[in-house]
Design an enzyme around this catalytic site. Sequence first.
Site, PDB file in Angstrom:
ATOM      1  N   LYS A 170      -4.732  35.447  23.825  1.00 19.33           N
ATOM      2  CA  LYS A 170      -4.372  37.007  23.017  1.00 19.33           C
ATOM      3  C   LYS A 170      -5.709  37.482  22.492  1.00 19.33           C
ATOM      4  CE  LYS A 170      -4.163  38.530  19.273  1.00 19.33           C
ATOM      5  NZ  LYS A 170      -4.676  39.939  19.099  1.00 19.33           N
ATOM      6  N   GLU A 245     -14.418  29.143  15.510  1.00 22.27           N
ATOM      7  CA  GLU A 245     -15.689  29.597  15.633  1.00 22.27           C
ATOM      8  C   GLU A 245     -15.724  30.815  14.482  1.00 22.27           C
ATOM      9  OE1 GLU A 245     -18.548  31.437  15.773  1.00 22.27           O
ATOM     10  OE2 GLU A 245     -18.221  32.114  17.710  1.00 22.27           O
ATOM     11  N   CYS A 279     -21.754  37.043  15.323  1.00 23.93           N
ATOM     12  CA  CYS A 279     -21.459  36.144  14.214  1.00 23.93           C
ATOM     13  C   CYS A 279     -22.879  35.259  14.043  1.00 23.93           C
ATOM     14  CB  CYS A 279     -20.398  35.318  14.541  1.00 23.93           C
ATOM     15  SG  CYS A 279     -20.402  34.772  16.285  1.00 23.93           S
ATOM     16  N   GLU A 369     -20.595  37.588   4.908  1.00 24.09           N
ATOM     17  CA  GLU A 369     -20.875  38.236   6.409  1.00 24.09           C
ATOM     18  C   GLU A 369     -20.447  39.722   6.261  1.00 24.09           C
ATOM     19  OE1 GLU A 369     -18.209  37.053   9.816  1.00 24.09           O
ATOM     20  OE2 GLU A 369     -20.234  36.394  10.742  1.00 24.09           O
TER      21      GLU A 369
HETATM   22  P1  NAP Z   1      -9.796  38.643  12.842  1.00 21.60           P
HETATM   23  O1  NAP Z   1      -8.516  39.382  12.265  1.00 21.60           O
HETATM   24  O2  NAP Z   1     -10.018  37.215  12.577  1.00 21.60           O
HETATM   25  O3  NAP Z   1      -9.530  38.835  14.537  1.00 21.60           O
HETATM   26  C1  NAP Z   1      -9.916  37.520  15.472  1.00 21.60           C
HETATM   27  C2  NAP Z   1      -8.609  37.519  16.334  1.00 21.60           C
HETATM   28  O4  NAP Z   1      -7.607  36.871  15.448  1.00 21.60           O
HETATM   29  C3  NAP Z   1      -8.127  38.751  16.881  1.00 21.60           C
HETATM   30  O5  NAP Z   1      -7.571  38.535  18.005  1.00 21.60           O
HETATM   31  C4  NAP Z   1      -6.841  38.909  15.924  1.00 21.60           C
HETATM   32  O6  NAP Z   1      -5.918  39.794  16.338  1.00 21.60           O
HETATM   33  C5  NAP Z   1      -6.667  37.670  15.572  1.00 21.60           C
HETATM   34  N1  NAP Z   1      -5.477  37.422  14.394  1.00 21.60           N
HETATM   35  C6  NAP Z   1      -5.544  38.291  13.168  1.00 21.60           C
HETATM   36  N2  NAP Z   1      -4.680  37.672  12.468  1.00 21.60           N
HETATM   37  C7  NAP Z   1      -4.178  36.485  13.024  1.00 21.60           C
HETATM   38  C8  NAP Z   1      -2.962  35.809  12.720  1.00 21.60           C
HETATM   39  N3  NAP Z   1      -2.551  35.697  11.400  1.00 21.60           N
HETATM   40  N4  NAP Z   1      -2.669  34.742  13.599  1.00 21.60           N
HETATM   41  C9  NAP Z   1      -3.452  34.791  14.761  1.00 21.60           C
HETATM   42  N5  NAP Z   1      -4.334  35.361  15.135  1.00 21.60           N
HETATM   43  C10 NAP Z   1      -4.732  36.378  14.410  1.00 21.60           C
HETATM   44  O7  NAP Z   1     -11.033  39.338  12.522  1.00 21.60           O
HETATM   45  P2  NAP Z   1     -11.193  41.061  12.350  1.00 21.60           P
HETATM   46  O8  NAP Z   1     -10.122  41.550  11.537  1.00 21.60           O
HETATM   47  O9  NAP Z   1     -11.170  41.472  13.774  1.00 21.60           O
HETATM   48  O10 NAP Z   1     -12.555  41.198  11.750  1.00 21.60           O
HETATM   49  C11 NAP Z   1     -12.813  40.939  10.497  1.00 21.60           C
HETATM   50  C12 NAP Z   1     -14.053  40.091  10.043  1.00 21.60           C
HETATM   51  O11 NAP Z   1     -14.229  38.993  10.671  1.00 21.60           O
HETATM   52  C13 NAP Z   1     -15.573  40.916  10.401  1.00 21.60           C
HETATM   53  O12 NAP Z   1     -15.738  41.644   9.563  1.00 21.60           O
HETATM   54  C14 NAP Z   1     -16.242  39.684  10.623  1.00 21.60           C
HETATM   55  O13 NAP Z   1     -16.735  39.309   9.478  1.00 21.60           O
HETATM   56  C15 NAP Z   1     -15.414  38.377  10.951  1.00 21.60           C
HETATM   57  N6  NAP Z   1     -15.523  38.041  12.411  1.00 21.60           N
HETATM   58  C16 NAP Z   1     -16.024  37.307  13.014  1.00 21.60           C
HETATM   59  C17 NAP Z   1     -16.348  36.973  14.518  1.00 21.60           C
HETATM   60  C18 NAP Z   1     -16.984  35.790  14.826  1.00 21.60           C
HETATM   61  O14 NAP Z   1     -17.722  36.195  16.179  1.00 21.60           O
HETATM   62  N7  NAP Z   1     -17.081  34.928  14.316  1.00 21.60           N
HETATM   63  C19 NAP Z   1     -15.730  37.917  15.275  1.00 21.60           C
HETATM   64  C20 NAP Z   1     -15.068  38.946  14.672  1.00 21.60           C
HETATM   65  C21 NAP Z   1     -14.938  39.076  13.530  1.00 21.60           C
HETATM   66  P3  NAP Z   1      -6.166  41.359  15.980  1.00 21.60           P
HETATM   67  O15 NAP Z   1      -7.391  41.973  16.912  1.00 21.60           O
HETATM   68  O16 NAP Z   1      -4.928  42.044  16.418  1.00 21.60           O
HETATM   69  O17 NAP Z   1      -6.481  41.616  14.666  1.00 21.60           O
END
Ligand code: NAP
Length: 462
Positions: A170, A245, A279, A369
Amino acid sequence: MKAHDGMYIDGAWRDADGRDAIDVVNPADEQVIGRVPAGTALDVDTAVRAARAALPGWAATPPAERAARLAALRDVLVARKDEIAGTVTAELGSPLKFSQAVHAGAPIAVAGSYAELAATYAFEEKVGNSVVHHEPIGVVGAITPWNYPLHQIVAKVAPALAAGCTVVLKPAEDTPLTAQLFAEAVHEAGVPAGVFNLVTGLGPVAGQALAEHPGVDLVSFTGSTAVGRRIGAAAGAAVKRVALELGGKSANVILPSADLAKAVNVGVANVMSNSGQTCSAWTRMLVHRDQYDEAVELAAEAAAKYGDRIGPLVNAKQQERVRGYIDKGVAEGARLVAGGPEAPRERGYYVSPTVFADVTEGMTIAQEEIFGPVLSILRYDDEDDALRIANGTVYGLAGAVWAGDEAEAVAFARRMDTGQVDINGGRFNPLAPFGGYKQSGVGRELGLHGLTEYLQTKSLQF
Ligand code: NAP
Ligand code: MG
């Protein structure tokens, strides 16, 4: 941009269960460039069933043949490199050169590394009077973010396939076209039907259904700490393996003996690259008080040069979030020396390369972050003070140490609570284990350590 209107399940593009779709937006000009289906729990269930059905056959496939499919996959990614770069640039907004070198280049290297590891890894070992078999853990649910869209997919799917696991992916809702392109590549590489399956969709719907599906044996997640925590809790309750991660707030420690200009310039470049959406970015620069003013001046100059060279952030929400952090930095008393909260362009989700001086440990911008092109420069008194500051966050993903003498930098790095440290600007190594200490996550990706995440042992005694 070509988009599929179905899900890649059991070796073919199939109609999605529902009619809802996700618009894919180019963050540089805010134009809609494609639509993909928003998967439901039923789509996830269909995909997990396909992965379960394919598991016995793939698990029993000789590692040399699995290696051959991975080598073929790498070759397809090489052949389609320009298309990959163009797609990532269109949906993430990164400059094309960066997309070619990093967003397409890194996953090619990683896919190649797992073709080799699958061929050479000892899936059977003798321990005393036992033979230990390293067997695939089963069906993997992979949930990936948008910031390195193909790299994060390949960093999970390639070792999983090498291990003999089958996968349901996903991907992030912001970058599904790259994921569809990857599914095409897997198909072209001759990976058998059901071994890899793709369900595009929203996190709280398709992502959550995948994370909670009883037919998934291991959930591998990269993304925010908030979502990671929930996935970890659900996996714990179901007694299934989980790899997380999560975020980082990595320290770039410049010791007094270092080449200051080089350390500052490389440090700024590290933060600004991919518009700060990395990250492992070194978002806290730690400088000795005697060199502090000079470092701040150098960093401000370096950041100003990035003005037109960085892409936008991925979406309007991230742009707002990052600008909010910049406002907060100012409100808490940090000194802006480059950039600021104003949007530099009318169109596109851009944020100016921003540098804060006089940042102290307790400030929000020194702890959380930000995930944007924002650098915080902190002052330290002596080495112990630098170490205390470096280790003083809930995170521990990466970092850097600069010193005149390599041994001095290594001695400092050994005391850091973090998963990776680059010594005097050391290069990215696609075989080095990547993952976090503390709240940066659980488990390791890449190389041999990334492969063993997808294996479990069975010991036979003689
Ligand atoms: P996120 O919501 O954690 O997204 C990561 C993945 O998880 C996406 O595929 C997302 O789908 C999915 N997801 C979201 N809610 C979920 C749930 N309840 N159950 C299962 N999967 C779920 O992150 P984001 O909103 O894109 O970014 C927010 C913050 O996260 C950023 O500002 C940053 O600080 C951090 N981040 C960290 C990394 C890293 O490499 N460690 C990468 C991205 C973001 P959707 O795309 O539909 O939301
Ligand atoms: Mg999200």
